[in-house]
Design a protein around this motif. Structure first.
Motif, PDB file in Angstrom:
ATOM      1  N   TRP A  27     -18.309   5.969 -11.318  1.00  0.00           N
ATOM      2  CA  TRP A  27     -17.802   5.073 -10.299  1.00  0.00           C
ATOM      3  C   TRP A  27     -17.874   5.749  -8.934  1.00  0.00           C
ATOM      4  CZ3 TRP A  27     -12.645   2.795 -12.592  1.00  0.00           C
ATOM      5  CH2 TRP A  27     -12.963   2.001 -13.689  1.00  0.00           C
ATOM      6  N   ASP A  28     -18.273   4.999  -7.924  1.00  0.00           N
ATOM      7  CA  ASP A  28     -18.353   5.503  -6.559  1.00  0.00           C
ATOM      8  C   ASP A  28     -17.173   4.934  -5.778  1.00  0.00           C
ATOM      9  OD1 ASP A  28     -19.256   6.747  -4.257  1.00  0.00           O
ATOM     10  OD2 ASP A  28     -20.589   5.086  -3.730  1.00  0.00           O
ATOM     11  N   ILE A  29     -16.085   5.724  -5.693  1.00  0.00           N
ATOM     12  CA  ILE A  29     -14.881   5.278  -5.000  1.00  0.00           C
ATOM     13  C   ILE A  29     -14.797   6.007  -3.680  1.00  0.00           C
ATOM     14  CG2 ILE A  29     -12.372   5.158  -5.079  1.00  0.00           C
ATOM     15  CD1 ILE A  29     -12.589   5.085  -8.112  1.00  0.00           C
ATOM     16  N   ASN A  30     -14.734   5.263  -2.622  1.00  0.00           N
ATOM     17  CA  ASN A  30     -14.645   5.840  -1.293  1.00  0.00           C
ATOM     18  C   ASN A  30     -13.189   6.214  -1.014  1.00  0.00           C
ATOM     19  OD1 ASN A  30     -15.030   6.596   1.308  1.00  0.00           O
ATOM     20  ND2 ASN A  30     -16.001   4.692   1.967  1.00  0.00           N
ATOM     21  N   GLU A  31     -12.918   7.437  -0.594  1.00  0.00           N
ATOM     22  CA  GLU A  31     -11.556   7.921  -0.368  1.00  0.00           C
ATOM     23  C   GLU A  31     -10.891   7.221   0.817  1.00  0.00           C
ATOM     24  OE1 GLU A  31      -9.981   9.968  -2.359  1.00  0.00           O
ATOM     25  OE2 GLU A  31     -11.753  10.149  -3.637  1.00  0.00           O
ATOM     26  N   VAL A  32     -11.681   6.735   1.775  1.00  0.00           N
ATOM     27  CA  VAL A  32     -11.132   6.101   2.965  1.00  0.00           C
ATOM     28  C   VAL A  32     -10.500   4.751   2.608  1.00  0.00           C
ATOM     29  CG1 VAL A  32     -11.701   5.226   5.265  1.00  0.00           C
ATOM     30  CG2 VAL A  32     -12.854   7.247   4.380  1.00  0.00           C
ATOM     31  N   LYS A  33     -10.992   4.074   1.620  1.00  0.00           N
ATOM     32  CA  LYS A  33     -10.532   2.729   1.282  1.00  0.00           C
ATOM     33  C   LYS A  33      -9.251   2.726   0.456  1.00  0.00           C
ATOM     34  CE  LYS A  33     -14.970   0.431   1.506  1.00  0.00           C
ATOM     35  NZ  LYS A  33     -15.928  -0.389   0.798  1.00  0.00           N
ATOM     36  N   VAL A  34      -8.661   3.893   0.199  1.00  0.00           N
ATOM     37  CA  VAL A  34      -7.422   3.945  -0.573  1.00  0.00           C
ATOM     38  C   VAL A  34      -6.299   3.381   0.291  1.00  0.00           C
ATOM     39  CG1 VAL A  34      -5.773   5.459  -1.723  1.00  0.00           C
ATOM     40  CG2 VAL A  34      -8.228   5.933  -1.880  1.00  0.00           C
ATOM     41  N   LEU A  35      -5.543   2.459  -0.255  1.00  0.00           N
ATOM     42  CA  LEU A  35      -4.475   1.790   0.493  1.00  0.00           C
ATOM     43  C   LEU A  35      -3.277   2.724   0.661  1.00  0.00           C
ATOM     44  CD1 LEU A  35      -4.601  -1.698  -1.218  1.00  0.00           C
ATOM     45  CD2 LEU A  35      -5.490  -1.088   1.023  1.00  0.00           C
ATOM     46  N   PRO A  36      -2.533   2.577   1.756  1.00  0.00           N
ATOM     47  CA  PRO A  36      -1.346   3.417   1.941  1.00  0.00           C
ATOM     48  C   PRO A  36      -0.254   3.060   0.941  1.00  0.00           C
ATOM     49  CG  PRO A  36      -1.456   1.751   3.645  1.00  0.00           C
ATOM     50  CD  PRO A  36      -2.739   1.662   2.858  1.00  0.00           C
ATOM     51  N   LYS A  37       0.649   4.000   0.719  1.00  0.00           N
ATOM     52  CA  LYS A  37       1.745   3.780  -0.221  1.00  0.00           C
ATOM     53  C   LYS A  37       2.731   2.784   0.388  1.00  0.00           C
ATOM     54  CE  LYS A  37       5.057   6.274  -2.997  1.00  0.00           C
ATOM     55  NZ  LYS A  37       5.605   7.584  -3.335  1.00  0.00           N
ATOM     56  N   VAL A  38       3.093   1.770  -0.355  1.00  0.00           N
ATOM     57  CA  VAL A  38       4.001   0.733   0.123  1.00  0.00           C
ATOM     58  C   VAL A  38       5.409   1.099  -0.321  1.00  0.00           C
ATOM     59  CG1 VAL A  38       4.583  -1.709   0.027  1.00  0.00           C
ATOM     60  CG2 VAL A  38       2.193  -0.996  -0.015  1.00  0.00           C
ATOM     61  N   LEU A  39       6.332   1.180   0.631  1.00  0.00           N
ATOM     62  CA  LEU A  39       7.718   1.522   0.349  1.00  0.00           C
ATOM     63  C   LEU A  39       8.572   0.272   0.331  1.00  0.00           C
ATOM     64  CD1 LEU A  39       7.980   4.613   2.720  1.00  0.00           C
ATOM     65  CD2 LEU A  39       7.620   4.624   0.244  1.00  0.00           C
ATOM     66  N   PRO A  40       9.710   0.315  -0.368  1.00  0.00           N
ATOM     67  CA  PRO A  40      10.594  -0.850  -0.365  1.00  0.00           C
ATOM     68  C   PRO A  40      11.222  -1.048   1.006  1.00  0.00           C
ATOM     69  CG  PRO A  40      11.594   0.972  -1.554  1.00  0.00           C
ATOM     70  CD  PRO A  40      10.198   1.385  -1.229  1.00  0.00           C
ATOM     71  N   PRO A  41      11.682  -2.241   1.325  1.00  0.00           N
ATOM     72  CA  PRO A  41      12.269  -2.500   2.644  1.00  0.00           C
ATOM     73  C   PRO A  41      13.599  -1.762   2.823  1.00  0.00           C
ATOM     74  CG  PRO A  41      12.545  -4.395   1.234  1.00  0.00           C
ATOM     75  CD  PRO A  41      11.668  -3.434   0.497  1.00  0.00           C
ATOM     76  N   ASN A  42      13.925  -1.454   4.072  1.00  0.00           N
ATOM     77  CA  ASN A  42      15.194  -0.797   4.384  1.00  0.00           C
ATOM     78  C   ASN A  42      16.305  -1.836   4.325  1.00  0.00           C
ATOM     79  OD1 ASN A  42      13.918   1.633   4.814  1.00  0.00           O
ATOM     80  ND2 ASN A  42      13.567   1.211   6.987  1.00  0.00           N
ATOM     81  N   VAL A  43      17.231  -1.660   3.390  1.00  0.00           N
ATOM     82  CA  VAL A  43      18.342  -2.580   3.215  1.00  0.00           C
ATOM     83  C   VAL A  43      19.622  -1.770   3.214  1.00  0.00           C
ATOM     84  CG1 VAL A  43      19.398  -4.274   1.672  1.00  0.00           C
ATOM     85  CG2 VAL A  43      16.925  -4.157   1.870  1.00  0.00           C
ATOM     86  N   GLN A  44      20.590  -2.175   4.018  1.00  0.00           N
ATOM     87  CA  GLN A  44      21.873  -1.489   4.028  1.00  0.00           C
ATOM     88  C   GLN A  44      22.746  -2.060   2.926  1.00  0.00           C
ATOM     89  OE1 GLN A  44      23.554  -1.880   7.904  1.00  0.00           O
ATOM     90  NE2 GLN A  44      22.152  -0.389   8.823  1.00  0.00           N
ATOM     91  N   ILE A  45      23.250  -1.170   2.077  1.00  0.00           N
ATOM     92  CA  ILE A  45      24.106  -1.601   0.977  1.00  0.00           C
ATOM     93  C   ILE A  45      25.529  -1.726   1.510  1.00  0.00           C
ATOM     94  CG2 ILE A  45      24.996  -0.989  -1.290  1.00  0.00           C
ATOM     95  CD1 ILE A  45      22.379   0.572  -1.715  1.00  0.00           C
ATOM     96  N   LYS A  46      26.136  -2.874   1.303  1.00  0.00           N
ATOM     97  CA  LYS A  46      27.481  -3.128   1.799  1.00  0.00           C
ATOM     98  C   LYS A  46      28.510  -2.464   0.895  1.00  0.00           C
ATOM     99  CE  LYS A  46      26.089  -7.480   3.847  1.00  0.00           C
ATOM    100  NZ  LYS A  46      26.268  -8.927   3.851  1.00  0.00           N
TER     101      LYS A  46
END
Length: 148
Positions: A85-104
């Motif tokens: 497989w020819d996988i281009n390293e540039v096309k790797v998507l960034p890591k998606v983090l969960p949204p910032n939520v303040q816990i009450k």
């Protein structure tokens, strides 16, 4: 099954299990099997037989041989080994983090529907006389029986 013609396109089909009304023009049946699967149900088969229509005309085009053959006309190439497989390293998507939520603070509130007997208040009843409003200790019946 007994088939009775209602008008030019509609038939009433009665049988042992259930009755149905077939519309040949719309390709619909009241049992809804014919509508959902796009394949004829038992009611549709019996009404089309009486109408003299070919059974294969009942099916959707998706089930016909010509449609299946057109799906595989083009060449289908096999997938190569994973090492090739020819996988281009540039096309790797960034890591998606969960949204910032303040816990009450405090206990989380639950939105729920109370059960059948949950909203009612219990009325205290006496263990001796079963009357509401007092207990065994303060029962007037106990006071009269203890004096005797």
């Amino acid at each position: 099954m007994n088939v009775k013609q209602l008008n030019q396109f509609e038939y009433e089909v009665t049988g042992k299990e259930n009755d149905a009304i077939i519309d040949l023009g719309q390709r619909q049946c009241s049992c809804r099997v014919f509508d959902l699967d796009q394949l004829p149900c038992v009611h549709a088969l019996s009404s089309y037989e009486q109408a003299g229509i070919e059974v294969y005309d009942l099916c959707s085009n998706y089930y016909k041989l010509e449609t299946w053959a057109l799906a595989y006309v083009d060449t289908i190439y096999p997938v190569p080994q994973q090492e090739d497989w020819d996988i281009n390293e540039v096309k790797v998507l960034p890591k998606v983090l969960p949204p910032n939520v303040q816990i009450k603070r405090g206990r989380a509130k639950l939105k729920r529907i109370p059960s059948v007997g949950e909203g009612k208040k219990w009325i205290k009843r006496c263990g001796l006389c079963e009357q509401p409003g007092h207990s065994k200790k303060t029962c007037p019946l106990r006071a009269t029986t203890s004096k005797l």
